[in-house]
Design a protein around this motif. Structure first.
Motif, short mmCIF file in Angstrom:
data_model
loop_
_atom_site.label_atom_id
_atom_site.label_comp_id
_atom_site.label_asym_id
_atom_site.label_seq_id
_atom_site.Cartn_x
_atom_site.Cartn_y
_atom_site.Cartn_z
N GLU A 103 0.83 -1.21 0.00
CA GLU A 103 0.00 0.00 0.00
C GLU A 103 0.86 1.26 0.00
O GLU A 103 0.56 2.22 -0.71
CB GLU A 103 -0.94 0.01 1.22
CG GLU A 103 -1.99 -1.08 1.20
CD GLU A 103 -1.46 -2.45 1.66
OE1 GLU A 103 -0.41 -2.52 2.34
OE2 GLU A 103 -2.10 -3.46 1.32
N VAL A 104 1.92 1.27 0.81
CA VAL A 104 2.81 2.43 0.86
C VAL A 104 3.49 2.62 -0.48
O VAL A 104 3.53 3.74 -1.02
CB VAL A 104 3.86 2.28 1.99
CG1 VAL A 104 4.99 3.27 1.84
CG2 VAL A 104 3.20 2.42 3.36
N LEU A 105 4.03 1.56 -1.04
CA LEU A 105 4.71 1.66 -2.34
C LEU A 105 3.77 2.18 -3.41
O LEU A 105 4.13 3.06 -4.20
CB LEU A 105 5.30 0.30 -2.74
CG LEU A 105 6.43 -0.21 -1.85
CD1 LEU A 105 6.78 -1.65 -2.21
CD2 LEU A 105 7.65 0.68 -1.94
N GLU A 106 2.54 1.64 -3.45
CA GLU A 106 1.57 2.09 -4.44
C GLU A 106 1.21 3.56 -4.25
O GLU A 106 1.09 4.32 -5.22
CB GLU A 106 0.31 1.22 -4.39
CG GLU A 106 0.52 -0.15 -4.97
CD GLU A 106 -0.69 -1.08 -4.82
OE1 GLU A 106 -1.70 -0.67 -4.21
OE2 GLU A 106 -0.61 -2.22 -5.31
N GLU A 141 7.42 1.22 -7.87
CA GLU A 141 7.19 -0.15 -8.33
C GLU A 141 8.18 -1.15 -7.74
O GLU A 141 7.84 -2.29 -7.50
CB GLU A 141 7.24 -0.19 -9.86
CG GLU A 141 6.08 0.55 -10.50
CD GLU A 141 6.10 0.46 -12.00
OE1 GLU A 141 6.75 -0.46 -12.56
OE2 GLU A 141 5.44 1.30 -12.63
N ASP A 142 9.42 -0.72 -7.53
CA ASP A 142 10.47 -1.61 -7.03
C ASP A 142 10.62 -1.42 -5.53
O ASP A 142 11.01 -0.36 -5.05
CB ASP A 142 11.79 -1.30 -7.74
CG ASP A 142 12.93 -2.20 -7.31
OD1 ASP A 142 12.77 -3.02 -6.38
OD2 ASP A 142 14.02 -2.08 -7.92
N GLN A 143 10.31 -2.46 -4.76
CA GLN A 143 10.34 -2.36 -3.30
C GLN A 143 11.73 -2.05 -2.75
O GLN A 143 11.87 -1.63 -1.60
CB GLN A 143 9.79 -3.63 -2.67
CG GLN A 143 10.59 -4.88 -2.97
CD GLN A 143 9.93 -6.14 -2.43
OE1 GLN A 143 8.94 -6.09 -1.73
NE2 GLN A 143 10.49 -7.29 -2.77
N PHE A 144 12.77 -2.24 -3.55
CA PHE A 144 14.13 -1.92 -3.11
C PHE A 144 14.46 -0.44 -3.25
O PHE A 144 15.52 0.00 -2.81
CB PHE A 144 15.15 -2.76 -3.88
CG PHE A 144 15.22 -4.19 -3.40
CD1 PHE A 144 16.01 -4.53 -2.31
CD2 PHE A 144 14.48 -5.17 -4.02
CE1 PHE A 144 16.07 -5.83 -1.86
CE2 PHE A 144 14.53 -6.48 -3.57
CZ PHE A 144 15.33 -6.81 -2.49
N GLU A 145 13.58 0.35 -3.84
CA GLU A 145 13.85 1.77 -4.04
C GLU A 145 13.57 2.62 -2.82
O GLU A 145 14.05 3.75 -2.74
CB GLU A 145 13.04 2.30 -5.23
CG GLU A 145 13.57 1.83 -6.56
CD GLU A 145 12.81 2.45 -7.71
OE1 GLU A 145 12.30 3.58 -7.57
OE2 GLU A 145 12.75 1.81 -8.76
N LEU A 146 12.81 2.12 -1.85
CA LEU A 146 12.44 2.93 -0.69
C LEU A 146 13.20 2.42 0.54
O LEU A 146 12.94 1.34 1.04
CB LEU A 146 10.93 2.86 -0.45
CG LEU A 146 10.38 3.79 0.63
CD1 LEU A 146 10.64 5.25 0.26
CD2 LEU A 146 8.90 3.54 0.83
N THR A 147 14.15 3.24 1.02
CA THR A 147 14.96 2.86 2.18
C THR A 147 14.38 3.35 3.50
O THR A 147 14.69 2.80 4.55
CB THR A 147 16.40 3.38 2.04
OG1 THR A 147 16.37 4.80 1.89
CG2 THR A 147 17.11 2.73 0.86
N GLY A 148 13.56 4.38 3.44
CA GLY A 148 12.98 4.91 4.66
C GLY A 148 11.78 5.78 4.35
O GLY A 148 11.57 6.18 3.20
N LEU A 149 10.98 6.04 5.39
CA LEU A 149 9.77 6.82 5.21
C LEU A 149 9.39 7.51 6.50
O LEU A 149 9.44 6.90 7.58
CB LEU A 149 8.62 5.89 4.78
CG LEU A 149 7.25 6.54 4.58
CD1 LEU A 149 7.26 7.39 3.31
CD2 LEU A 149 6.17 5.48 4.50
N TYR A 150 9.03 8.77 6.39
CA TYR A 150 8.43 9.50 7.51
C TYR A 150 6.93 9.50 7.29
O TYR A 150 6.46 9.83 6.20
CB TYR A 150 8.95 10.94 7.59
CG TYR A 150 8.14 11.78 8.55
CD1 TYR A 150 8.23 11.57 9.92
CD2 TYR A 150 7.27 12.76 8.09
CE1 TYR A 150 7.48 12.31 10.81
CE2 TYR A 150 6.52 13.52 8.96
CZ TYR A 150 6.63 13.28 10.32
OH TYR A 150 5.88 14.02 11.19
N GLN A 151 6.19 9.12 8.32
CA GLN A 151 4.73 9.09 8.22
C GLN A 151 4.17 10.00 9.31
O GLN A 151 4.35 9.74 10.50
CB GLN A 151 4.25 7.65 8.40
CG GLN A 151 2.80 7.44 8.09
CD GLN A 151 2.49 5.96 8.10
OE1 GLN A 151 2.68 5.29 9.10
NE2 GLN A 151 2.02 5.45 6.98
#
Length: 144
Positions: free
Chosen positions: A49-52, A57-67
């Motif tokens: 859900e976060v990636l979408e 598209e590539d789950q390896f592209e996101l190393t961190g996230l502030y929510q």
């Protein structure tokens, strides 16, 4: 391949949490105090859900996230909301580390500072200054 690497394993989730805690402790005390209410979580990957929602598209592209809502956008009249959270994604960070360009401790500290910086609404320049200050503290978190 060197014999010493034949049986080497990547850091576990628990090992990774220790790296994150070490990086947290290397941050300037004022920064930690102001971000003390931010929940920091380590997960393998971001959820689908976060990636979408981010168009990734590539789950390896996101190393961190502030929510959450950054402090510069919060108002006293805001209704109660979920806690501010920072996610560090172990597998994408390890994948970036495997490229050999940065030490793992430095990379973890970089992602942590960047994501917490979003909590404050900091610019990239602000985050770089904090990262340099953390490295100069000499705790080793950014040199591990």
């Amino acid at each position: 391949m060197s014999a010493q690497w034949m049986h080497a394993k990547s850091p576990s989730l628990a090992d990774f949490e220790i790296l994150v805690a070490t990086a947290w402790e290397s941050l300037p005390a004022e920064f930690r105090e102001l971000a003390n209410d931010v929940v920091i979580r380590v997960e393998e990957f971001a959820t689908t859900e976060v990636l979408e929602s981010l168009g990734i598209e590539d789950q390896f592209e996101l190393t961190g996230l502030y929510q959450g809502v950054s402090l510069d956008r919060q108002s006293l009249s805001d209704v109660a909301r979920e806690p501010e959270m920072v996610f560090l994604y172990r597998r994408p960070i390890l994948d970036e580390w495997a490229s050999g360009e940065e030490e793992l401790g430095h990379l973890v500290a970089h992602v942590l500072i960047h994501e917490i910086g979003h909590h404050f609404g900091f610019s990239d320049e602000d985050m770089e200054a904090i990262e340099e200050l953390a490295a100069s503290e000499g705790t080793g978190a950014t040199d591990a």
